[in-house]
Design a protein around this motif. Structure first.
Motif, PDB file in Angstrom:
ATOM      1  N   VAL A 225      69.578  69.864  57.617  1.00  0.00           N
ATOM      2  CA  VAL A 225      69.000  68.896  58.552  1.00  0.00           C
ATOM      3  C   VAL A 225      67.608  68.531  58.063  1.00  0.00           C
ATOM      4  O   VAL A 225      66.770  69.407  57.815  1.00  0.00           O
ATOM      5  CB  VAL A 225      68.937  69.474  59.976  1.00  0.00           C
ATOM      6  CG1 VAL A 225      68.373  68.436  60.944  1.00  0.00           C
ATOM      7  CG2 VAL A 225      70.323  69.933  60.424  1.00  0.00           C
TER       8      VAL A 225
ATOM      9  N   GLN B  91      64.367  62.428  57.801  1.00  0.00           N
ATOM     10  CA  GLN B  91      64.572  60.982  57.727  1.00  0.00           C
ATOM     11  C   GLN B  91      65.656  60.641  56.700  1.00  0.00           C
ATOM     12  O   GLN B  91      66.013  61.475  55.862  1.00  0.00           O
ATOM     13  CB  GLN B  91      63.258  60.290  57.352  1.00  0.00           C
ATOM     14  CG  GLN B  91      62.715  60.763  56.015  1.00  0.00           C
ATOM     15  CD  GLN B  91      61.405  60.098  55.630  1.00  0.00           C
ATOM     16  OE1 GLN B  91      60.901  59.221  56.334  1.00  0.00           O
ATOM     17  NE2 GLN B  91      60.851  60.480  54.496  1.00  0.00           N
TER      18      GLN B  91
ATOM     19  N   LYS C  67      74.302  55.240  57.281  1.00  0.00           N
ATOM     20  CA  LYS C  67      73.946  55.239  58.702  1.00  0.00           C
ATOM     21  C   LYS C  67      75.203  55.391  59.556  1.00  0.00           C
ATOM     22  O   LYS C  67      76.281  54.930  59.204  1.00  0.00           O
ATOM     23  CB  LYS C  67      73.234  53.929  59.060  1.00  0.00           C
ATOM     24  CG  LYS C  67      72.665  53.873  60.472  1.00  0.00           C
ATOM     25  CD  LYS C  67      72.004  52.535  60.755  1.00  0.00           C
ATOM     26  CE  LYS C  67      70.785  52.331  59.889  1.00  0.00           C
ATOM     27  NZ  LYS C  67      70.068  51.065  60.254  1.00  0.00           N
TER      28      LYS C  67
ATOM     29  N   TRP D 216      75.093  58.368  65.200  1.00  0.00           N
ATOM     30  CA  TRP D 216      74.197  59.462  65.582  1.00  0.00           C
ATOM     31  C   TRP D 216      72.974  59.596  64.691  1.00  0.00           C
ATOM     32  O   TRP D 216      72.059  60.359  64.985  1.00  0.00           O
ATOM     33  CB  TRP D 216      74.962  60.782  65.574  1.00  0.00           C
ATOM     34  CG  TRP D 216      75.723  61.033  64.303  1.00  0.00           C
ATOM     35  CD1 TRP D 216      77.043  60.778  64.071  1.00  0.00           C
ATOM     36  CD2 TRP D 216      75.197  61.538  63.079  1.00  0.00           C
ATOM     37  NE1 TRP D 216      77.372  61.106  62.777  1.00  0.00           N
ATOM     38  CE2 TRP D 216      76.272  61.585  62.146  1.00  0.00           C
ATOM     39  CE3 TRP D 216      73.946  61.974  62.674  1.00  0.00           C
ATOM     40  CZ2 TRP D 216      76.100  62.041  60.837  1.00  0.00           C
ATOM     41  CZ3 TRP D 216      73.778  62.426  61.368  1.00  0.00           C
ATOM     42  CH2 TRP D 216      74.848  62.465  60.468  1.00  0.00           C
ATOM     43  N   GLY D 217      72.922  58.864  63.578  1.00  0.00           N
ATOM     44  CA  GLY D 217      71.784  58.992  62.686  1.00  0.00           C
ATOM     45  C   GLY D 217      72.119  58.561  61.278  1.00  0.00           C
ATOM     46  O   GLY D 217      72.599  57.446  61.060  1.00  0.00           O
TER      47      GLY D 217
ATOM     48  N   ALA E 261      71.952  65.651  56.875  1.00  0.00           N
ATOM     49  CA  ALA E 261      71.889  64.797  58.054  1.00  0.00           C
ATOM     50  C   ALA E 261      70.475  64.668  58.609  1.00  0.00           C
ATOM     51  O   ALA E 261      69.663  65.588  58.498  1.00  0.00           O
ATOM     52  CB  ALA E 261      72.806  65.360  59.142  1.00  0.00           C
ATOM     53  N   SER E 262      70.231  63.519  59.212  1.00  0.00           N
ATOM     54  CA  SER E 262      68.995  63.268  59.951  1.00  0.00           C
ATOM     55  C   SER E 262      69.341  62.479  61.205  1.00  0.00           C
ATOM     56  O   SER E 262      70.174  61.575  61.160  1.00  0.00           O
ATOM     57  CB  SER E 262      68.008  62.456  59.098  1.00  0.00           C
ATOM     58  OG  SER E 262      66.888  62.067  59.867  1.00  0.00           O
ATOM     59  N   GLU E 263      68.714  62.841  62.316  1.00  0.00           N
ATOM     60  CA  GLU E 263      68.916  62.070  63.546  1.00  0.00           C
ATOM     61  C   GLU E 263      68.197  60.729  63.477  1.00  0.00           C
ATOM     62  O   GLU E 263      68.538  59.803  64.206  1.00  0.00           O
ATOM     63  CB  GLU E 263      68.435  62.864  64.757  1.00  0.00           C
ATOM     64  CG  GLU E 263      69.279  64.092  65.065  1.00  0.00           C
ATOM     65  CD  GLU E 263      68.826  64.794  66.327  1.00  0.00           C
ATOM     66  OE1 GLU E 263      67.758  64.407  66.871  1.00  0.00           O
ATOM     67  OE2 GLU E 263      69.514  65.723  66.771  1.00  0.00           O
TER      68      GLU E 263
ATOM     69  N   LYS F 152      67.081  57.095  62.065  1.00  0.00           N
ATOM     70  CA  LYS F 152      67.767  56.002  61.370  1.00  0.00           C
ATOM     71  C   LYS F 152      66.819  55.182  60.510  1.00  0.00           C
ATOM     72  O   LYS F 152      67.259  54.319  59.750  1.00  0.00           O
ATOM     73  CB  LYS F 152      68.471  55.097  62.383  1.00  0.00           C
ATOM     74  CG  LYS F 152      69.597  55.798  63.138  1.00  0.00           C
ATOM     75  CD  LYS F 152      70.347  54.846  64.044  1.00  0.00           C
ATOM     76  CE  LYS F 152      71.486  55.558  64.766  1.00  0.00           C
ATOM     77  NZ  LYS F 152      72.274  54.666  65.643  1.00  0.00           N
TER      78      LYS F 152
END
Length: 215
Positions: A59, A62, A86, A89-90, A106-108, A110
């Motif tokens: 995680v 960005q 994209k 969820w992110g 993953a990143s929340e 966008k």
């Protein structure tokens, strides 16, 4: 609630990934990710095939950081399972390391707020459970508290743990990372926690973290 005398589980100190080729795995992880001792590599000849029933997630802050780690992994020899892009969820992508371990990045967020970095905010182990409710009770009896439980997904509250931990329905987890859900043989992972060793309902082996280097 647990009422017996077993040592309570509160943290995952590291995970041991069991690999066919130790030197190749050391090269890959040295080039792809800075996991700061959270992953230990060990040689194994145990047979394994198909989906191993778990994923590791990185995680980050960005999208640029997702792309940076994703490209580093691919350059080091990983196979793309899902491109970095994209989503609702992110932003995220999925690769499979040469040793077979599936890694999600993953990143929340966008949108980017700065230049790309190699910084990993959190490492999370997600286990695919055949019966999420039963596994949730099993881990609850060992001291873990639930932070979030939605449908077939459970996130345990382990704020001080070097590695986060969650459960997801096995079939749904496989679909999420873009592989078939069938698999056989060894999971090729040992989870090194702060309680005595045990094996969970889905066959995942937990080891006392202090014994991990001797395993």
């Amino acid at each position: 609630m647990n009422t017996d005398n077993r040592q309570q589980l509160t943290s995952i100190e590291s995970v041991t990934l069991e690999v066919d080729d130790l030197a190749a795995a050391e090269r890959f992880y040295g080039e792809a990710f800075d996991l700061d001792g959270r992953v230990i590599l060990a040689t194994s000849a145990e047979p394994t095939g198909g989906f191993r029933g778990f994923t590791m997630s990185l995680v980050v802050a960005q999208p640029a950081d997702v792309v940076h780690l994703f490209e580093a992994a691919v350059a080091a020899g990983a196979t793309v399972l899902k491109p970095a892009e994209k989503s609702l969820w992110g932003f995220g992508g999925v690769v499979q390391a040469p040793d077979g371990t599936i890694w999600q990045m993953a990143s929340e967020a966008k949108k980017d707020t700065g230049p790309a970095t190699h910084r990993i905010e959190h490492v999370v182990l997600l286990v695919g459970a055949d019966d999420v409710s039963a596994s949730k009770r099993f881990y609850g009896d060992r001291g873990l508290e639930v932070a979030k439980s939605i449908g077939g997904y459970v996130d345990f509250a382990m704020a001080a743990s070097p590695i986060g931990f969650g459960l997801y329905k096995r079939r749904a987890l496989a679909k999420t990372v873009g592989v078939a859900d069938d698999g056989s043989g060894s999971h090729r992972i040992r989870i090194n926690g702060d309680s005595e060793g045990f094996v969970d309902p889905d066959g995942f082996a937990w080891t006392q973290a202090s014994d991990a280097s001797d395993a």
